[in-house]
Design an enzyme around this catalytic site. Structure first.
Site, short mmCIF file in Angstrom:
data_model
loop_
_atom_site.label_atom_id
_atom_site.label_comp_id
_atom_site.label_asym_id
_atom_site.label_seq_id
_atom_site.Cartn_x
_atom_site.Cartn_y
_atom_site.Cartn_z
N ARG A 1 -52.10 -76.19 -2.61
CA ARG A 1 -53.15 -76.36 -1.60
C ARG A 1 -52.73 -75.67 -0.31
O ARG A 1 -52.15 -76.28 0.58
CB ARG A 1 -53.41 -77.85 -1.35
CG ARG A 1 -53.90 -78.60 -2.59
CD ARG A 1 -54.00 -80.09 -2.30
NE ARG A 1 -54.45 -80.83 -3.47
CZ ARG A 1 -54.56 -82.16 -3.52
NH1 ARG A 1 -54.21 -82.88 -2.45
NH2 ARG A 1 -54.98 -82.76 -4.61
N ASP B 1 -52.79 -74.08 3.34
CA ASP B 1 -53.43 -74.54 4.58
C ASP B 1 -54.40 -73.51 5.14
O ASP B 1 -54.42 -72.36 4.70
CB ASP B 1 -52.36 -74.82 5.65
CG ASP B 1 -51.52 -76.04 5.34
OD1 ASP B 1 -51.99 -76.90 4.57
OD2 ASP B 1 -50.39 -76.12 5.86
N TYR C 1 -42.97 -67.90 -2.02
CA TYR C 1 -43.70 -67.61 -0.79
C TYR C 1 -43.01 -66.49 -0.02
O TYR C 1 -41.78 -66.34 -0.04
CB TYR C 1 -43.76 -68.84 0.11
CG TYR C 1 -44.78 -69.87 -0.30
CD1 TYR C 1 -46.08 -69.84 0.20
CD2 TYR C 1 -44.44 -70.89 -1.18
CE1 TYR C 1 -47.02 -70.79 -0.16
CE2 TYR C 1 -45.38 -71.86 -1.56
CZ TYR C 1 -46.66 -71.79 -1.04
OH TYR C 1 -47.59 -72.73 -1.41
N ARG D 1 -43.38 -73.09 6.75
CA ARG D 1 -43.65 -72.72 8.14
C ARG D 1 -42.67 -73.40 9.09
O ARG D 1 -42.25 -72.80 10.10
CB ARG D 1 -45.08 -73.06 8.50
CG ARG D 1 -46.11 -72.16 7.82
CD ARG D 1 -47.51 -72.69 8.00
NE ARG D 1 -47.82 -72.92 9.40
CZ ARG D 1 -48.81 -73.71 9.81
NH1 ARG D 1 -49.58 -74.35 8.93
NH2 ARG D 1 -49.04 -73.86 11.10
#
Length: 248
Positions: A50, A52, A111, A198
């Protein structure tokens, strides 16, 4: 009921994230509407992660169950036709085993975080990277990043809104490399906490700075060991984050 595995690419800038929300534009929402336009069915498009609001994907994975046995190329091409003009593309559609689950079957997620390390403002990369104007010591960032590898309680790097049952995660890779004016942070793990990447990137930038606001590798370790969200450094903006690949 045939199950299809989809590889999906999207520009996250105009979306309020992956997950369907009432009265908001989301990636899952536009994909669900595209499936309905193709098949007449209301089908939940289940994704591997999911992402952001503002986060991008080069290799998001999803699965759908359809009542009819469609040709895979037809599924891909027809969904893409119905997705226009949204910046979402189904790169491939393949038949999957009945027990395949885009989220639960995943064994590793990869990522990329893009930092552009320069004084001038961004133009072409606005909303697709984080500009850090002060010089970054990439070697220091990479060395500090290795302190986070392994199984840890990542409470410090976890959003207060994270719904995961445990803050314990195993981080397999966290590399920091320079490519010209770009700095890439590459993170791999079976799964991540909400905002974990992040949060780690923002703190790593602190370890690459000199002068005010700079951290040492020991400061990063202390933040991890604090197991306290207040110990986290700045949180990197969503603009530079990309879900690159999901392994099964």
């Amino acid at each position: 009921m045939p199950r299809y595995k989809l590889i999906v690419e999207y520009d996250g800038a105009p979306f309020c994230g992956w997950q369907t929300q009432a009265d908001q534009l989301t990636v899952q929402g536009v994909l669900t509407r595209a499936v309905t336009a193709l098949t007449g069915e209301t089908v939940l498009v289940q994704g591997a992660g999911r992402t952001d609001a503002g986060v991008h994907a080069r290799g998001q994975v999803a699965h759908i169950d359809l009542a009819r046995d469609w040709e895979t190329d037809t599924v891909r091409d027809a969904l893409n036709a119905h997705l226009r003009p949204h910046p979402v593309a189904v790169l491939s559609a393949t038949r999957a085993a009945d027990d395949f689950n885009a989220r639960m079957s995943a064994v590793k997620r990869h990522y990329l975080y893009r930092i552009i390390n320069r004084r001038p403002d961004l133009t072409f990369d606005l909303k697709y990277a984080w500009r850090v104007a002060r010089p970054l010591d990439v070697e220091a960032m990479h060395a500090a990043a290795q302190r986070l590898i392994g199984n840890h309680d990542f409470t410090t790097f976890r959003s207060t809104e994270c719904q995961a049952k445990s803050p314990q995660k195993t981080l397999d890779r966290l590399d920091v490399v320079r490519a010209g004016e770009e700095v890439h942070v590459l993170a791999s793990a079976r799964s991540f906490l909400h905002n974990q990447v992040r949060s780690m990137v923002g703190s790593l930038v602190n370890t690459g700075l000199s002068g005010p606001g700079s951290w040492s590798a020991n400061d990063l370790s202390a933040a991890l060991e604090a197991r306290n969200r207040a110990a986290c450094g700045q949180v990197a903006p969503p603009d530079g984050l990309y879900l690159m690949q999901v392994d099964y």
